[in-house]
Design an enzyme around this catalytic site. Structure first.
Site, PDB file in Angstrom:
ATOM      1  N   GLU A  67      -0.626  13.147  45.538  1.00  0.00           N
ATOM      2  CA  GLU A  67      -1.373  13.249  46.792  1.00  0.00           C
ATOM      3  C   GLU A  67      -2.885  13.308  46.627  1.00  0.00           C
ATOM      4  O   GLU A  67      -3.577  13.980  47.418  1.00  0.00           O
ATOM      5  CB  GLU A  67      -0.913  14.504  47.541  1.00  0.00           C
TER       6      GLU A  67
ATOM      7  N   GLU B 140       3.170  12.291  51.163  1.00  0.00           N
ATOM      8  CA  GLU B 140       1.852  12.385  50.527  1.00  0.00           C
ATOM      9  C   GLU B 140       0.754  12.575  51.558  1.00  0.00           C
ATOM     10  O   GLU B 140      -0.237  13.270  51.306  1.00  0.00           O
ATOM     11  CB  GLU B 140       1.593  11.142  49.679  1.00  0.00           C
TER      12      GLU B 140
END
Length: 839
Positions: A259, A291
């Site tokens: 992420e 994410e």
């Protein structure tokens, strides 16, 4: 190298405040190294000392304020910084090694065209393989990056490109304050597509050899991205806070995705080069949403230490599934979650290595890495879904928005979040958090009923139990579904409160009501609990399961049956019969895939060889019927084809598919399907090294190389097994994915006699093998290479002897503990089956 402890991180966090990183990376050198130079500005209490982490191939120079420090004072990965001032400037120059493990600066040369690709993977504490850093999550700071690279390359990073002053030089704008584990960079011959949405620049990257496949799916990827951004902006008062939103599909990635703000990285298996099912497309969409959820949970507000990992992963898992279901065409995401993801969570929570969703103490970063499991992801997300059912969605979202406002670009803890949720809902969450977040293991909820002569309930209750090792009963908001023969469904929502009823909740509303064909606790899947059906409902499943209209209800039923088989409460034969009767009517491809996958795992380990072969033949026949009845070219047909390939023994049929004979109408025998078929033929001894080399020559891609490695390891030959074992235990030149492919292909239940000598060799060789590799790769290889099909007491005895040693890496110890527990269950199931046969 020592792992940073919580005590050390707390002390350093109290001592210093990092104000900025200025990073300069030179990728133009030859060989296996690159150069990095970082200038860190930080404040500290004067006349104290601390340390900075760096893992160089060669440390070139260190300057703290106006004094040069001796590079030779570097100990392991720690460089002591003495004599600190109120305002400090540290500059560290080093040569760094490229990696082939998916950590640090990973370097990949594409076998398809020879192009080079680099990407940074800084998680969990790997940024120090790229530049020197105070590598802990609560020392956030802006990062300003400059990169020198070949002029023909494309370079991207967390921040927007600020200047391209000369060919081969990229200068990026400062980021917002980010944790060190979120540093991101890609460089190489990337194929890129750009767009924008709602004022946010978008870009998608992949290798050039995958360009055509990315372009074919670009509209879907960008559509999902836009829809998720819009939904998060509806849910949260804080808009996406990191400027641009790039998504890079990178090779040989260890995780599903990472992420990094401004530049999310995904494994490039998500760039589909062959036909895939809708379930696979949904999985990609859910990963994109997952994410994106991290942009708020993890990036905007970051956990203070790894004991609050759930503030990252549980929330991203919950919101990723929720937003996918609410905003995209994949509106059945909760159905997939109910069976696939929760099966992962239930399994992890019942193993000896179980831990709370939010543990009180994670002693060091290495322990934190071990907790990236089904508990922190799937169980934590299910617990959040239960919390929303209890608090109400408005109060939940109000609490989250207050949390973001209070800790924007900072760090937070469980206590911080509970404070904001409690203020928004008007409820004290302390007791709820204690039993749901601080205590491990899972409850079981059973229906206990009495029926009168007229076919009506004389009594009904839900009985909640807990394992003796973790005797904790929990409050549950739950639905009980009554599914009648005429299709009528009545759902009663109620609270199980053990503080009031002691774990036995009487269903007073059912007394006098007609008995349905199925009484289903946790209908709608609101809570995290194993469910057990009453005997009459179990007996009715073969006829009632295909008639249930709601796929989520069907997923809950399948999950309950598979879990009961896993626990030894139902024989595997009952599951095989249910698959044979009910699965051909299933229209939800995720259910078809997961029932076949989970069921196959049980067949391979819970049944003796003869019984396994018979059950596999039934399963293969079921897959054949599903294929024949499914719409040609559809997802269910493809899922059934993969199911048949996995268990089938008709080598002539499978070889015919490779040759283009008797291929079912609509089924595309493309690269991925060809490799799956070939791997099965290799296991069966119906194809060999020659066929593998021919297929590898026809598919000179990275995926082809991984499949070829897997197939070579599967060859039923003494020399092939020895060569594969050498790769698994000793080879550090091959990349992480090629080693994992060899481990993935090594064991097969059909080859038990051939591989029997490697059962003991696992326990002899794996400790040294684990120390040769980085912790992340070592744990994955140890898991894939475990002799899980050697279901014997002798295997457990070898595991016990290994666990008695005191020199195991933490990852290997956890793998062996958990895999041994799975074998314990399998042995019990085999014993129970033998007893049934004897009777």
């Amino acid at each position: 190298m020592p792992s940073l402890t919580r005590v050390e991180a707390t002390a350093r966090g109290a001592l210093i405040t990092v104000t900025s990183y200025q990073v300069d990376i030179d990728l133009t050198g030859d060989g296996d190294r690159f150069r990095s130079r970082v200038t860190i500005r930080f404040r500290a209490r004067p006349q104290t000392e601390t340390f900075v982490e760096v893992r160089p191939a060669r440390l070139l120079a260190v300057r703290l304020n106006d004094a040069d420090l001796d590079p030779a004072t570097l100990t392991d990965n720690r460089l002591t910084l003495p004599g600190l001032r109120v305002e400090n400037t540290l500059t560290v120059e080093a040569e760094m090694a490229y990696s082939n493990t998916g950590e640090g600066m990973h370097r990949f040369v594409d076998p398809a065209d020879g192009e080079t690709y680099l990407y940074a993977m800084s998680f969990l504490d790997e940024v120090q393989r790229i530049f020197a850093a105070f590598d802990q999550p609560d020392l956030k700071a802006p990062v300003t990056l400059s990169v020198t690279a070949p002029p023909t390359w494309t370079v991207a990073a967390n921040g927007a490109l600020a200047a391209n002053p000369s060919p081969g030089r990229w200068e990026f704008a400062p980021t917002e304050p980010i944790a060190t584990y979120l540093f991101s960079l890609v460089a190489g011959a990337w194929h890129v597509r750009q767009d924008s949405h709602d004022g946010i620049p978008l870009a998608v990257y992949c290798r050039r050899s995958l360009a055509a496949y990315l372009d074919a799916d670009l509209d879907e990827i960008l559509t999902v991205t836009r829809q998720c951004l819009d939904r998060f902006h509806q849910l949260f008062a804080e808009r996406y806070p990191f400027g641009k939103y790039d998504q890079a599909f990178v090779p040989e990635f260890n995780a599903g995705a990472m992420e990094n703000p401004g530049l999310v990285t995904f494994r490039d298996d998500y760039v589909f080069r062959s036909v895939v099912t809708e379930a696979e497309r949904e999985r990609r969409a859910t990963t994109i949403a997952h994410e994106m959820a991290h942009m708020w949970f993890g990036d905007l507000v970051t956990m203070r230490w790894w004991d609050d990992l759930w503030l990252n992963e549980s929330f991203a898992e919950y919101l990723g599934t929720r937003v996918t279901a609410e905003a995209t065409r994949f509106d059945r995401a909760w159905t997939t979650f109910a069976l696939r993801r929760k099966a992962w969570g239930y399994a992890a929570d019942q193993r000896p290595s179980t831990h709370p969703v939010a543990p009180q103490e994670v002693t060091d970063a290495a322990e934190g890495l071990l907790n990236f499991d089904g508990i922190s992801y799937a169980k934590g997300a299910a617990v959040l879904r239960q919390l929303v059912a209890w608090l109400g969605d408005d109060a939940f979202l109000a609490g989250l928005n207050a949390h973001f406002a209070a800790h924007r670009f900072g760090n937070a803890t469980l206590t911080d979040l509970l404070t904001n949720l409690g203020a928004a809902s008007g409820r004290d969450l302390t007791g709820w958090a204690e039993v749901w977040l601080r205590r491990a293991q899972v409850n079981t909820v059973r229906t206990v009923v009495a029926v009168d002569a007229e076919g009506r309930y004389a009594g009904a209750k839900l009985v909640q139990t807990a394992p003796a090792s973790h005797p904790v009963l929990r409050p549950h908001r739950i639905r009980v579904g009554r599914h009648h023969a005429d299709g009528t469904v009545i759902q009663d929502e109620l609270d199980l409160d053990p503080a009031v009823d002691g774990g036995e909740t009487v269903l007073t509303g059912l007394v006098g009501a007609p008995v349905p064909r199925l009484l289903l606790p946790n209908d709608g899947d609101l809570t995290f609990a194993k469910v057990r059906l009453d005997p009459a409902s179990v007996d009715a499943l073969p006829s009632v399961l295909p008639t249930l209209a709601d796929p989520l209800s069907r997923a809950v039923v399948w999950g309950a049956v598979i879990d009961a088989v896993t626990d030894g409460e139902l024989p595997v034969a009952d599951l095989v019969r249910l698959v044979e009767v009910a699965l051909p009517a299933e229209s939800e491809v995720a259910i078809v895939e997961d029932v076949l996958r989970l069921g196959r795992s049980l067949l391979d380990r819970y049944l003796e060889p003869d019984a396994r072969d018979a059950a596999s033949a039934v399963t293969a026949g079921t897959c054949g019927r599903i294929m024949a009845d499914a719409p040609p070219g559809g997802s269910v047909q493809l899922a059934a084809a993969h199911g048949l390939i996995a268990v089938g023994t008709d080598a002539d049929l499978l070889a015919g598919w490779l040759a283009g004979r008797q291929v079912p109408a609509g089924l595309t025998v493309d690269a991925e399907l060809r490799w799956a078929v070939l791997r099965r033929l290799v296991v069966l001894g119906a194809a060999g090294a020659t066929e593998i080399e021919v297929e590898a020559a026809a598919d000179p891609s990275a995926n082809g190389a991984e499949w070829a490695a897997r197939c070579r390891a599967a060859l039923p030959e003494v020399a092939a097994k020895e060569a594969a074992w050498e790769i698994i235990t000793r080879d550090t030149d091959r990349s992480n994915r090629l080693v994992e492919a060899a481990a993935r292909g090594f064991w097969a239940p059909e080859q038990a006699d051939l591989t029997s000598v490697y059962v003991e060799r696992y326990f002899t060789d794996m400790p040294a093998a684990a120390r040769r590799r980085t912790p992340w790769v070592a744990e994955e290889v140890a898991h894939l290479a475990y002799p899980r099909y050697a279901v014997a007491q002798s295997t457990r005895e070898s595991a016990a002897a290994l666990l008695a040693r005191d020199d195991l890496t933490p990852g290997l110890r956890r793998v062996v503990v958990d895999e041994d527990d799975d074998l314990r269950r399998a042995l019990l199931a085999r014993t129970a089956s033998a007893a049934i046969v004897a009777v």
